[in-house]
Motif scaffolding. Structure first.
Motif, short mmCIF file in Angstrom:
data_model
loop_
_atom_site.label_atom_id
_atom_site.label_comp_id
_atom_site.label_asym_id
_atom_site.label_seq_id
_atom_site.Cartn_x
_atom_site.Cartn_y
_atom_site.Cartn_z
N ASN A 1 0.92 -1.23 0.02
CA ASN A 1 -0.07 0.06 0.16
C ASN A 1 0.78 1.36 0.02
OD1 ASN A 1 -2.38 -1.28 -0.10
ND2 ASN A 1 -2.51 -1.32 2.17
N ALA A 2 1.99 1.08 -0.20
CA ALA A 2 3.29 2.45 -0.35
C ALA A 2 2.78 3.06 -1.58
CB ALA A 2 4.42 2.10 0.13
N ALA A 3 2.81 4.34 -1.52
CA ALA A 3 2.65 5.17 -2.54
C ALA A 3 3.65 5.08 -3.65
CB ALA A 3 2.59 6.65 -2.25
N LYS B 1 4.87 10.86 1.78
CA LYS B 1 4.05 9.41 1.48
C LYS B 1 5.13 8.33 1.68
CE LYS B 1 0.37 11.26 -1.68
NZ LYS B 1 -0.26 11.15 -3.06
N ASP B 2 4.72 7.11 1.72
CA ASP B 2 5.67 5.94 2.02
C ASP B 2 6.20 5.49 0.68
OD1 ASP B 2 4.78 6.34 4.63
OD2 ASP B 2 3.33 4.61 4.37
N ILE B 3 7.55 4.96 0.99
CA ILE B 3 8.24 4.52 -0.16
C ILE B 3 8.72 2.95 0.28
CG2 ILE B 3 10.29 4.75 -1.69
CD1 ILE B 3 10.05 7.63 -1.22
N LYS C 1 7.35 7.31 5.82
CA LYS C 1 8.12 6.20 6.07
C LYS C 1 8.58 5.43 4.83
CE LYS C 1 5.24 5.03 10.15
NZ LYS C 1 4.29 3.96 10.63
N VAL C 2 9.94 4.82 4.86
CA VAL C 2 10.62 4.30 4.01
C VAL C 2 10.83 2.69 4.69
CG1 VAL C 2 12.61 3.89 2.88
CG2 VAL C 2 11.88 6.10 3.25
N TYR C 3 10.30 1.69 3.60
CA TYR C 3 10.33 0.41 4.04
C TYR C 3 11.39 -0.23 3.06
CZ TYR C 3 5.69 1.58 5.94
OH TYR C 3 4.62 2.17 6.62
#
Length: 298
Positions: free
Chosen positions: A182-184, A256-258, A285-287
């Motif tokens: 669901n990360a952007a 947004k998350d990456i 957030k960075v995953y």
């Protein structure tokens, strides 16, 4: 520990006092990354990986009283995924590890989680969540794991079948992990030479289970010429700082998350440096998602 304070309206507020940063961010928000924190990470010799099939084989155990427990050395990475998928929140013990006494229902969920993630390597670093899908070698240090062999064949022989199998494995991981799927945005750690397609880029281009935007082309090393292979941690950071990582001016990350993808996680310096720059550019957030973690590095 968490302490209670009353605000002006009488509302109870939670504040931190000597709280472990990992547990705080795991419960409340994204991590910040700085060069100083990367240096501190390099000097930290405590456990930085969890792998249920190889290292933490007895993470699930029974007390003398018959209570089911889970115990792990840190909460980073594993904490958010465990909570998201089982509802179990780990707490810190006086010995410094993290644990939870499990109800029968929780035990069943955690057991399934450990079985599903038996080969995944949960990493303790400065990213919000950071995992490798496997170690690269078996315990003997000579025989590649299944994913380790695929990574080797795909990276060095450009084996298309190996690349396709890795795409399927990454897609399967995405299906199991809404935090990732669901990360952007998704982004590969950029190749040494601009315009080249490294293995992370080749995999991202074929993913079917990620619906966000691929921004890999927005990151480029403009002056990277020195190899990191034989450098130690501090030298690697200096090399990266002088490698001219540029992020496209028009890229709007908007908090947004990456998902940040790499093939091999050794010291973790490159992944953390790129994540730091993405956060400086406005990311949330960075995953981290790596194919394999090197066996020899803690």
């Amino acid at each position: 520990m968490l302490q209670q304070m009353r605000g002006a309206s009488g509302t109870i507020l939670l504040t931190t006092s000597n709280m472990n940063v990992g547990i705080f961010t795991y419960l409340f928000g994204p991590k910040a990354i700085s060069e100083e924190e990367i240096h501190n990470f390099l000097e930290d010799k405590n456990a930085k990986r969890i792998c249920f099939s190889r290292i933490q084989t007895h993470a699930l155990w029974k007390t003398d009283d018959g209570d089911d427990m889970i115990t792990v050395p840190f909460v980073d990475s594993i904490g958010p995924l465990l909570k998201e998928q089982t509802g179990v929140t780990l707490r810190k013990s006086i010995k410094g590890n993290y644990y939870k006494k499990l109800s029968p229902a929780e035990f069943g969920k955690v057991k399934l989680f450990i079985e599903a993630y038996s080969s995944v390597v949960f990493l303790r670093d400065l990213l919000d969540v950071s995992v490798a899908l496997s170690l690269n070698f078996e315990s003997d240090g000579e025989t590649h794991t299944c994913i380790g062999q695929l990574e080797k064949s795909a990276k060095y022989d450009n084996d298309q079948e190996a690349i396709n199998q890795l795409v399927e494995i990454v897609d399967e991981f995405m299906v199991k992990n809404p935090l990732y799927s669901n990360a952007a945005f998704i982004c590969a750690v950029p190749p040494t030479k601009a315009g080249e397609k490294n293995l992370p880029i080749k995999i991202i281009e074929k993913l079917t289970r990620f619906n966000g935007e691929d921004i890999s082309n927005s990151l480029v090393w403009s002056t990277k010429t020195e190899s990191l292979k034989n450098a130690d941690g501090a030298d690697k950071l200096e090399i990266l700082k002088h490698s001219g990582l540029t992020i496209a001016d028009g890229l709007n990350l908007g908090g947004k998350d990456i998902v940040l993808v790499d093939d091999l996680y050794m010291s973790g310096i490159t992944l953390q440096y790129v994540a730091m720059r993405l956060k400086e550019a406005g990311a949330g957030k960075v995953y981290g998602l790596c194919l394999v973690k090197s066996l020899r590095n803690r």
